[in-house]
Scaffold this active site. Structure first.
Site, PDB file in Angstrom:
ATOM      1  N   LYS A 178      43.690  31.049  48.718  1.00 29.72           N
ATOM      2  CA  LYS A 178      44.492  31.216  47.140  1.00 29.72           C
ATOM      3  C   LYS A 178      46.121  31.008  47.570  1.00 29.72           C
ATOM      4  O   LYS A 178      46.560  31.589  48.452  1.00 29.72           O
ATOM      5  CB  LYS A 178      44.170  32.809  46.588  1.00 29.72           C
ATOM      6  CG  LYS A 178      42.847  32.720  46.383  1.00 29.72           C
ATOM      7  CD  LYS A 178      42.478  34.315  45.852  1.00 29.72           C
ATOM      8  CE  LYS A 178      42.928  35.398  47.159  1.00 29.72           C
ATOM      9  NZ  LYS A 178      42.313  36.474  46.905  1.00 29.72           N
ATOM     10  N   THR A 230      51.257  39.700  37.550  1.00 31.15           N
ATOM     11  CA  THR A 230      50.417  39.186  38.594  1.00 31.15           C
ATOM     12  C   THR A 230      49.404  39.972  39.130  1.00 31.15           C
ATOM     13  O   THR A 230      48.877  39.800  40.231  1.00 31.15           O
ATOM     14  CB  THR A 230      51.171  38.010  39.453  1.00 31.15           C
ATOM     15  OG1 THR A 230      51.924  38.917  40.310  1.00 31.15           O
ATOM     16  CG2 THR A 230      51.706  37.087  38.652  1.00 31.15           C
ATOM     17  N   GLY A 250      46.632  41.917  40.643  1.00 36.46           N
ATOM     18  CA  GLY A 250      45.292  42.017  40.414  1.00 36.46           C
ATOM     19  C   GLY A 250      44.716  40.379  40.269  1.00 36.46           C
ATOM     20  O   GLY A 250      43.425  40.426  40.103  1.00 36.46           O
ATOM     21  N   THR A 251      45.490  39.374  40.513  1.00 31.70           N
ATOM     22  CA  THR A 251      45.002  38.110  40.217  1.00 31.70           C
ATOM     23  C   THR A 251      43.878  38.002  41.212  1.00 31.70           C
ATOM     24  O   THR A 251      42.986  37.136  40.948  1.00 31.70           O
ATOM     25  CB  THR A 251      46.267  37.123  40.426  1.00 31.70           C
ATOM     26  OG1 THR A 251      46.741  37.654  41.872  1.00 31.70           O
ATOM     27  CG2 THR A 251      46.992  37.154  39.338  1.00 31.70           C
ATOM     28  N   GLY A 252      43.884  38.257  42.560  1.00 34.17           N
ATOM     29  CA  GLY A 252      43.275  37.864  43.675  1.00 34.17           C
ATOM     30  C   GLY A 252      41.795  38.709  43.378  1.00 34.17           C
ATOM     31  O   GLY A 252      40.560  38.016  43.318  1.00 34.17           O
ATOM     32  N   CYS A 253      42.003  39.969  42.985  1.00 31.63           N
ATOM     33  CA  CYS A 253      40.572  40.603  42.680  1.00 31.63           C
ATOM     34  C   CYS A 253      39.963  39.997  41.459  1.00 31.63           C
ATOM     35  O   CYS A 253      38.413  39.753  41.570  1.00 31.63           O
ATOM     36  CB  CYS A 253      40.747  41.927  42.405  1.00 31.63           C
ATOM     37  SG  CYS A 253      41.821  42.892  43.529  1.00 31.63           S
TER      38      CYS A 253
END
Ligand SMILES: Nc1ncnc2c1ncn2[C@@H]1O[C@H](COP(=O)(O)OP(=O)(O)OP(=O)(O)O)[C@@H](O)[C@H]1O
Ligand SMILES: Cc1ncc(CO)c(N)n1
Ligand SMILES: [Mg+2]
Length: 522
Positions: free
Chosen positions: A203, A236, A238-241
């Site tokens: 990512k 932004t 928590g975008t990865g979770c």
């Protein structure tokens, strides 16, 4: 997840519909995800994000908590790890009761917790494992230290179906290599793939100096760059979770990995776009709204999971042509996708409804497995019945605002427009894209006024939506169409230059090559 024993496959009598599967006995099986992650008291990331994403995507999600963090928009103030035996108790409790399709892991803060997870996954096999190797929060707090690196690399990554590291996590897994460009992301993805996961998604949210937010997907052979404009916002967290749990939800619903990743990327993109100006918390990094799709605002086409770049090579099937060349529509669709078609529209004006429905269901399966959207021309009922990705309607078909109310925010709606006024109305009614033409004279549609390149240019200039050109377009004139150089002209829709041909695959290849060449020159 072969190394963990037999993968549970779908029972023969189950048919995947939208959020639920209906067995022949009428029992409703709901796709189920288990998230094994940390709790974020600010609710923007971790378990809370996972639960919200799955709810938004129509999937049931249970949770095993590995740690509790005192966390807000200013950062992480404290972390409490749960004892490994208690994590194991939670795992046994849910894995012995629910029929999870996918397990998604987030914060796994110690080797001992990873160990109990591995043991339980061995005792209770699931169909897919999504590993988001959480190490450091975006605020810079260590959530899982370097002590987990070796068990991650030796035991967890080899059984993962997909891992979704951000650039810092990818670097840590690779011993600290520099990852500051898309090229370095590609190299990292390839090296991480050698550690055993079936797919890798690196990512790029934190990639320095990039105007786009680029993620690199690698399947062991091919790379896919998932690129979207970087959204300027503080929200932004928590975008990865969110990305990883959305992938898990789509897999649980039966999508292929590439399709699941594409939907998840657009989900995050749309969530950030919708939430860019909201203010929750006083810190530097706020959460976003996972339930943007429930908000009623038809004017914004970004709420759908539609990616305008999918309009690049738009194949519109024609059953008469396929019959003439003695090929089934299903074979025609397969060949078009293999040749590079980026979206499919099933246009059927002759078949009876039952026959059209069976054909559409078969094409949905093909498109889902290839990560290509399938739209149905005109027939909203067929689109709903086969869970297609959306519909394309003409000016004399059902009005777009009514179609939107029937299909909901997640489905794609395209509408044919010849004039700027029609283009504006399409946007007001909540369409996602416009098909504009006939650009050149065409025999695939009777009494169809030709608008020419000038007419196409006019519609593009007036349209707030992405546009695909249609009507008499073929290899010899496709470049001229793309060269009208209107930024929202995203591609061309092709009928007879694809399907009134002996070999669809060859024609699709040639068209795709021509379009790519023409894009280079713009
Ligand atoms: N400002 C942004 N605009 C658009 N997309 C973004 C932005 N920031 C992140 N993304 C996307 O969000 C997804 C998650 O990537 P990111 O690098 O933020 O993961 P992460 O660091 O693990 O996130 P977190 O740890 O905060 O949950 C990726 O698809 C990325 O491209
Ligand atoms: C609990 C938790 N998991 C994951 C992340 C990654 O953002 C976070 N900030 N907090
Ligand atoms: Mg992360």
């Amino acid at each position: 997840m072969d190394s963990l024993g037999a993968i549970r496959s779908w029972p023969a009598n189950w048919r995947i519909t939208t959020a639920t599967m209906t067995t022949t006995e009428g029992i409703k099986k709901v796709p189920q995800v288990l998230t094994v992650a940390g709790s974020d008291s600010g609710a923007g990331a971790g378990i809370q994000a996972d639960l919200k994403v799955c709810a938004a995507r129509g999937v049931y999600c249970a949770s095993v908590i590995t740690a509790v963090t005192a966390q807000n928009t200013r950062g992480v103030q404290s972390v409490h790890l749960l004892p490994p035996h208690f994590v194991s108790e939670q795992l046994k409790s849910v894995l012995s009761d629910f029929e999870f399709d996918v397990v998604k892991t987030g914060m796994l803060p110690s080797p001992e917790i990873v160990e109990v997870l591995l043991q339980n996954l061995s005792d209770f096999p699931v169909r897919a494992l999504v590993v988001d190797p959480v190490m450091v929060s975006t605020s810079g707090h260590v959530l899982a230290g370097s002590s987990i690196l070796s068990i991650f690399k030796e035991r967890l990554l080899p059984i993962a179906d997909i891992i979704t590291p951000n650039v810092k996590e990818a670097s840590a897994l690779l011993g600290g290599v520099r990852i500051e460009t898309v090229e370095e992301m590609r190299s990292a993805a390839k090296l991480l793939h050698q550690m055993g996961p079936r797919f890798v998604l690196v990512k790029g949210g934190d990639l320095p100096d990039s105007s786009d937010s680029v993620d690199v997907y690698f399947d062991g052979k091919e790379f896919h760059e998932l690129r979207s404009p970087r959204i300027t916002t503080r929200n932004t967290h928590g975008t990865g979770c969110t990305l990883a749990s959305c992938i898990a939800a789509e897999l649980a619903k039966g999508s292929s990995m590439l399709s699941a990743v594409k939907v998840a990327k657009r989900f995050v993109d749309n969530a950030l776009d919708y939430s860019k100006d909201i203010v929750i918390g006083s810190g530097k990094q706020g959460p976003f709204d996972h339930f943007f799709g429930l908000k009623k605002d038809p004017q914004s086409s970004r709420y759908s999971t539609f990616n305008p770049d999918d309009l690049f090579l738009y194949a519109v099937t024609d059953s008469r042509m396929n019959k003439k060349w003695n090929r089934s529509t299903v074979d025609a669709v397969k060949a078009a996708i293999e040749g590079g078609a980026t979206i499919i529209q099933l246009r059927e004006k002759e078949a009876e409804t039952r026959e059209f429905l069976e054909e559409a269901k078969a094409c949905v399966d093909i498109c889902r497995s290839s990560g290509v959207c399938l739209l149905i021309n005109d027939r909203i009922d067929i689109a709903l019945a086969c869970d297609a990705d959306g519909v394309h309607v003409g000016q004399s078909d059902m009005p777009v605002d009514l179609v939107r109310s029937l299909l909901g925010p997640d489905k794609i709606i395209g509408v044919s427009c010849k004039t700027p006024e029609q283009a504006h109305q399409a946007w007001k009614d909540g369409a996602d894209y416009i098909g504009s033409g006939g650009v050149y004279p065409t025999n695939t549609k009777s009494n169809n006024r030709t608008i020419g390149l000038d007419g196409l240019k006019e519609v593009c200039k007036a349209s707030k939506l992405p546009v695909v050109a249609i009507g008499g377009i073929k290899i010899s004139n496709a470049e001229a169409v793309m060269r009208i150089d209107e930024p929202n002209l995203k591609g061309v829709a092709i009928v007879s230059a694809l399907f009134d041909q002996e070999c669809v695959l060859t024609q699709a290849n040639k068209l795709h090559k021509t379009l790519k060449e023409s894009k280079k020159g713009i």
